[in-house]
Design an enzyme around this catalytic site. Structure first.
Site, PDB file in Angstrom:
ATOM      1  N   GLU A  28     -17.641  52.232  47.229  1.00 34.57           N
ATOM      2  CA  GLU A  28     -16.666  51.688  46.290  1.00 34.57           C
ATOM      3  C   GLU A  28     -15.479  51.238  47.140  1.00 34.57           C
ATOM      4  OE1 GLU A  28     -14.564  54.368  43.707  1.00 34.57           O
ATOM      5  OE2 GLU A  28     -13.844  52.742  42.432  1.00 34.57           O
ATOM      6  N   ARG A  32     -23.372  65.922  51.571  1.00 29.35           N
ATOM      7  CA  ARG A  32     -22.364  65.134  52.266  1.00 29.35           C
ATOM      8  C   ARG A  32     -21.860  65.904  53.471  1.00 29.35           C
ATOM      9  NH1 ARG A  32     -18.318  63.950  47.939  1.00 29.35           N
ATOM     10  NH2 ARG A  32     -17.632  62.478  49.515  1.00 29.35           N
ATOM     11  N   LYS A  36     -11.510  60.566  50.250  1.00 32.15           N
ATOM     12  CA  LYS A  36     -10.685  59.357  50.224  1.00 32.15           C
ATOM     13  C   LYS A  36      -9.338  59.653  49.589  1.00 32.15           C
ATOM     14  CE  LYS A  36     -14.399  56.111  49.437  1.00 32.15           C
ATOM     15  NZ  LYS A  36     -14.757  54.919  48.646  1.00 32.15           N
TER      16      LYS A  36
END
Length: 558
Positions: free
Chosen positions: A35, A261, A271
RNA sequence: UGGCGCGUGGCCUAACGGUAUGGCACCUGACUCUGGAUCAGGGGGUUCCAGGUUCGAAUCCUGGCGCGCCAGCCA
């Protein structure tokens, strides 16, 4: 795309291999779906290496697809940075650059399809009311009063949502699945929401935008993605992913697989938190050399190859783990040791005068560029009567096991001569400001005819030739391995010494033209590279990593 | 608490019912014109626990325990 060397296997590669063997798929088609709401970091690198790696190994392909379904958070700057970073990492998506926004029209049609089939409806409840109706982890939800409204009514309302007739939040399109499902993601998830926002790509064409769930699997299906690989937090969405793909006339049947992850010690990989460090000014920007972002690592001097090696070394599993940052640093040193040309640089200069060396004489000493790589050849470095050496390479009262220079002691100047310290000169405050030494002319090049072997070899630069530079020394961004853990304030965990700016460094002249980002090793100190801030006459170098330092380790123990 | 997932030396990871793999880190020693690199060797594991199945279990079953994720109109 880097050569598809046989990677170590993992459970996802095993699945792909089995699917190919069973002819369920012809080849592996994967995608990396960022994204564009922030910069890519080392955790994304793991995913990029996995997706592009698998595609390469199976002779398939990997798409770069921007998951741009939320215009309020997404920006063109991020899109550009992401493309640059994936390319720099060494991967190539060829012609396969896509955007979820490319599919908005198709996605809309499919949403209409769901409504027509009674599989979706327009809900007039507010966000708060929807939450209330959703139930909790232990209690089932309740149906919305609009759940069974006539299909034609939903169709009409959905069209008017698209036309922009209603304000943000007035209505949503929901899948009609099961308000009592133990999986909350199946309790009539929102598929479309009204967002009067300008999209970086579609501009003002749309007033409604699909949610992740509506867009992702369908985009995969449109592109023919066979293996849609994502992180563990999407595991609970897989039943919804499958539900949509089964209720829609999509052209292919992708499958979603989830892996853990990456978590790394001494940094953060979110982020949201990285954005905070940037906006609050705790770092120089997204590409600050202390940031775990791809662009930060690049500016720091971490080679792409080292990052890729790291990704394969840590493997791919479903176990939620934390990798020691030292493992990343090891992979990086491994590459740097092979490729970085060696140079001389003195960070904290101490003047050294060779009393018996003729004043004004200059010798060009031949110095090997990389003992690990004979093909790197050698260079010439000017030597003279006055030199700079590293201040901590001298101790007036050397403790045991300190092998470097001390009064009366002989050491070797790398690729030059043996010198002996004869006198220590101090200023009024008692600080050592100069060393008076003598050299042995018979040891030119660094060997003595009589077989004498000093215990230490020092790096040096000629005072008459060296160029000044600013050198930025970097350490871990956060002091504790688990920043912000146990309710601690993240900022309180920032390492106050994560960046140390050294202004008086002296470097061998060849470094004046070092290209930005190209790795060099300052012998005995570590790996460095010129920073983008560097200018002729105002050189700036970043320390990528120190060399392993057993002396420092000994000191730390003491 | 409901659902889903995961627990293998300090960290990462292998094992696919056959008696714990490799890397990182750590410790020795050798070598060395980088206290780097390299080479050789070493220590360290009741495979979360308890039952069960089996000739045999890290692997299969049951029950616990611990950890993670899910109650955005974020992704």
């Amino acid at each position: 795309m880097p050569p598809a060397a046989p990677e170590r296997s993992d459970f996802i590669r095993d699945i792909v291999a089995a699917d190919v063997a069973a002819r369920r798929v012809e080849t592996a088609i994967t995608r990396f779906p960022p994204e564009p709401n922030g910069y890519l970091h080392i955790g994304h690198a793991k995913s990029i290496c996995l997706n592009f790696g698998i595609a390469g190994e199976f002779g398939g392909r990997c798409h770069l697809r921007f998951d741009d379904t939320n215009p309020v958070k997404e920006e063109q700057e991020y899109i550009d940075a992401i493309e640059r970073d994936v390319r720099w990492l060494g991967f190539d998506w060829g012609a396969h650059l896509y955007h979820a926004s490319d599919y908005f029209e198709q996605l809309y049609d499919w949403a209409v399809h769901l409504v027509r089939n009674g599989d979706a409806y327009v809900d007039d409840l507010s966000a708060d009311e929807i939450r209330e109706h959703r139930g909790t982890l232990t209690e089932p939800g309740r149906d919305s009063p609009w759940r069974d409204r006539p299909i034609v009514e939903s169709l009409d309302l959905f069209a008017r949502m698209r036309a922009g007739e209603f304000p943000n939040g007035a209505r949503v399109l929901r899948a009609k699945i099961d308000m009592a499902s133990p999986n909350i993601n199946l309790r009539d998830p929102v598929l479309y929401r009204i967002l009067h926002a300008t999209h970086p790509r579609t501009g003002d064409a749309w007033r409604i935008y699909p949610t992740y769930d509506m867009a992702h699997g369908q985009s995969d299906a449109i592109e023919g993605v066979t293996h849609s690989i994502c992180t563990l937090e999407f595991e609970a969405h897989r039943p919804l992913y499958d539900w949509l793909v089964e209720h829609l006339p999509v052209p292919s049947r992708p499958r979603q697989y989830e892996f853990a992850r990456l978590n790394l010690t001494h940094t953060v990989l979110s982020k949201r938190l990285l954005l905070r460090l940037v906006t609050e000014g705790h770092v120089r920007g997204w590409d600050d050399p202390r940031m775990p972002t791809i662009s930060g690592l690049r500016r720091r001097g971490f080679p792409a190859e080292g990052i890729r090696d790291f990704a394969t070394e840590i493997g791919v599993t479903k176990a939620d783990t934390v990798v020691e940052i030292g493992q990343l640093e090891h992979a990086v040193r491994d590459v740097l040791n092979r490729v970085a040309p060696r140079r001389f640089g003195v960070l904290d200069p101490l003047k050294l005068v060779i009393e018996n060396y003729p004043a004004g004489q200059v010798e060009e000493m031949d110095v090997v560029n990389n003992p690990e790589d004979p093909s790197a050849g050698s260079r010439t470095v000017a030597f003279g009567r006055e030199l700079w050496i590293e201040r901590d390479d001298f101790l007036e009262e050397p403790p045991p096991k300190f092998f470097r220079l001390a009064p009366g002691r002989e050491v070797r100047l790398r690729a030059a001569y043996f010198i002996t310290c004869r006198e220590v000169i101090k200023d009024a405050a008692g600080r050592v400001i100069e060393l008076r030494c003598t050299y042995d002319p018979a040891t030119r090049g660094g060997d003595s005819p009589d077989g004498r072997r000093p215990k230490a070899t020092l790096h040096w630069v000629s005072a008459a030739h060296a160029v000044p530079a600013e050198v930025r020394l970097y350490e871990h961004l956060f002091t504790p391995p688990d920043p912000g853990a146990d309710g601690r304030d993240l900022l309180a965990d920032l390492n106050p010494d994560s960046e140390t700016v050294v202004t008086g460094a002296r470097l061998e002249p060849s470094l004046a033209s070092a290209p930005v980002g190209e790795p060099v090793q300052f012998e005995r100190l570590g790996y460095f590279c010129a920073d983008p801030d560097s200018r002729p006459g105002a050189l700036v170098f970043n320390r990528t990593l120190t060399l392993k330092d057993t002396w420092a380790k000994l000191q730390a123990k003491a």
